[in-house]
Design a protein around this motif. Structure first.
Motif, PDB file in Angstrom:
ATOM      1  N   VAL A  45      -3.873  -0.723  -3.903  1.00 16.92           N
ATOM      2  CA  VAL A  45      -3.710   0.720  -4.041  1.00 16.92           C
ATOM      3  C   VAL A  45      -4.670   1.240  -5.091  1.00 16.92           C
ATOM      4  O   VAL A  45      -5.329   2.256  -4.901  1.00 16.92           O
ATOM      5  N   VAL A  98      -3.419   8.607  -3.293  1.00 23.50           N
ATOM      6  CA  VAL A  98      -3.085   7.820  -2.116  1.00 23.50           C
ATOM      7  C   VAL A  98      -1.884   8.448  -1.424  1.00 23.50           C
ATOM      8  O   VAL A  98      -0.905   8.825  -2.059  1.00 23.50           O
ATOM      9  N   GLN A 143       2.486  -2.404  -5.421  1.00 22.63           N
ATOM     10  CA  GLN A 143       2.186  -1.496  -4.318  1.00 22.63           C
ATOM     11  C   GLN A 143       0.884  -1.903  -3.629  1.00 22.63           C
ATOM     12  O   GLN A 143      -0.084  -2.277  -4.282  1.00 22.63           O
ATOM     13  N   GLU A 178      -1.668  -0.772  -0.052  1.00 22.91           N
ATOM     14  CA  GLU A 178      -1.952   0.187   1.010  1.00 22.91           C
ATOM     15  C   GLU A 178      -1.953  -0.563   2.340  1.00 22.91           C
ATOM     16  O   GLU A 178      -2.592  -1.600   2.486  1.00 22.91           O
ATOM     17  N   TYR A 179      -1.204  -0.027   3.306  1.00 28.41           N
ATOM     18  CA  TYR A 179      -1.167  -0.605   4.645  1.00 28.41           C
ATOM     19  C   TYR A 179      -2.519  -0.377   5.312  1.00 28.41           C
ATOM     20  O   TYR A 179      -3.025   0.741   5.348  1.00 28.41           O
ATOM     21  N   ASN A 200       1.282   5.415   3.585  1.00 23.53           N
ATOM     22  CA  ASN A 200       0.577   4.152   3.797  1.00 23.53           C
ATOM     23  C   ASN A 200       0.879   3.126   2.721  1.00 23.53           C
ATOM     24  O   ASN A 200       0.233   2.093   2.667  1.00 23.53           O
ATOM     25  N   ILE A 201       1.829   3.404   1.837  1.00 18.76           N
ATOM     26  CA  ILE A 201       2.110   2.517   0.715  1.00 18.76           C
ATOM     27  C   ILE A 201       3.301   1.618   1.040  1.00 18.76           C
ATOM     28  O   ILE A 201       4.337   2.072   1.505  1.00 18.76           O
ATOM     29  N   GLN A 244       1.511   8.541   0.355  1.00 25.76           N
ATOM     30  CA  GLN A 244       2.656   7.656   0.242  1.00 25.76           C
ATOM     31  C   GLN A 244       3.062   7.038   1.582  1.00 25.76           C
ATOM     32  O   GLN A 244       3.742   6.026   1.594  1.00 25.76           O
TER      33      GLN A 244
END
Length: 87
Positions: A39, A2, A19, A21-22, A6-7, A4
Motif C-alpha cells: 500500500v 489509496v 495492509q 493493495e489487491y 482495493n485494500i 479503500q
C-alpha cells in the motif's frame, strides 16, 4: 490516496495488521491465488502471492506458498499476464 475498496488487511506472524493493495486473482492449475502489492509506495517489497483455500466453514483463507516450484510457476504466469496487459 489509496482507494479503500482495493485494500486487504492481513495479520502477520507478530499479530500486526498489515495492509496490501489487491492486484488480481489468478486461477492456475488446481488452485486459485491472490496477488497483493504494498500500500505504501515507500515500502516496495514487491508483490505477495498467496494460495486461496477454504476453511471448515467454506470461507476463503490465504495460505503462504512454501513450495518454491509452485511459487515460481505462479509468479511466471502472473508476469506473463502483467506483461500482456502493458502491451
Amino acid at each position: 490516496m489509496v482507494e479503500q475498496d482495493n485494500i486487504i488487511e492481513l495479520v502477520d506472524e507478530n499479530d500486526d495488521i498489515v495492509q496490501f493493495e489487491y492486484i488480481m486473482t489468478l486461477e492456475y492449475g488446481a488452485h486459485d491465488y491472490i496477488v497483493l502489492g504494498p500500500v505504501d509506495e515507500e515500502d516496495d517489497d514487491g508483490i505477495v502471492i498467496l494460495r486461496i483455500e477454504q476453511d471448515e466453514n467454506d470461507e476463503d483463507i490465504y495460505v503462504t506458498i512454501d513450495d518454491d516450484d509452485e511459487l515460481d510457476s505462479v509468479f511466471e504466469a502472473i508476469s506473463e499476464i502483467m506483461e500482456s496487459d502493458l502491451e
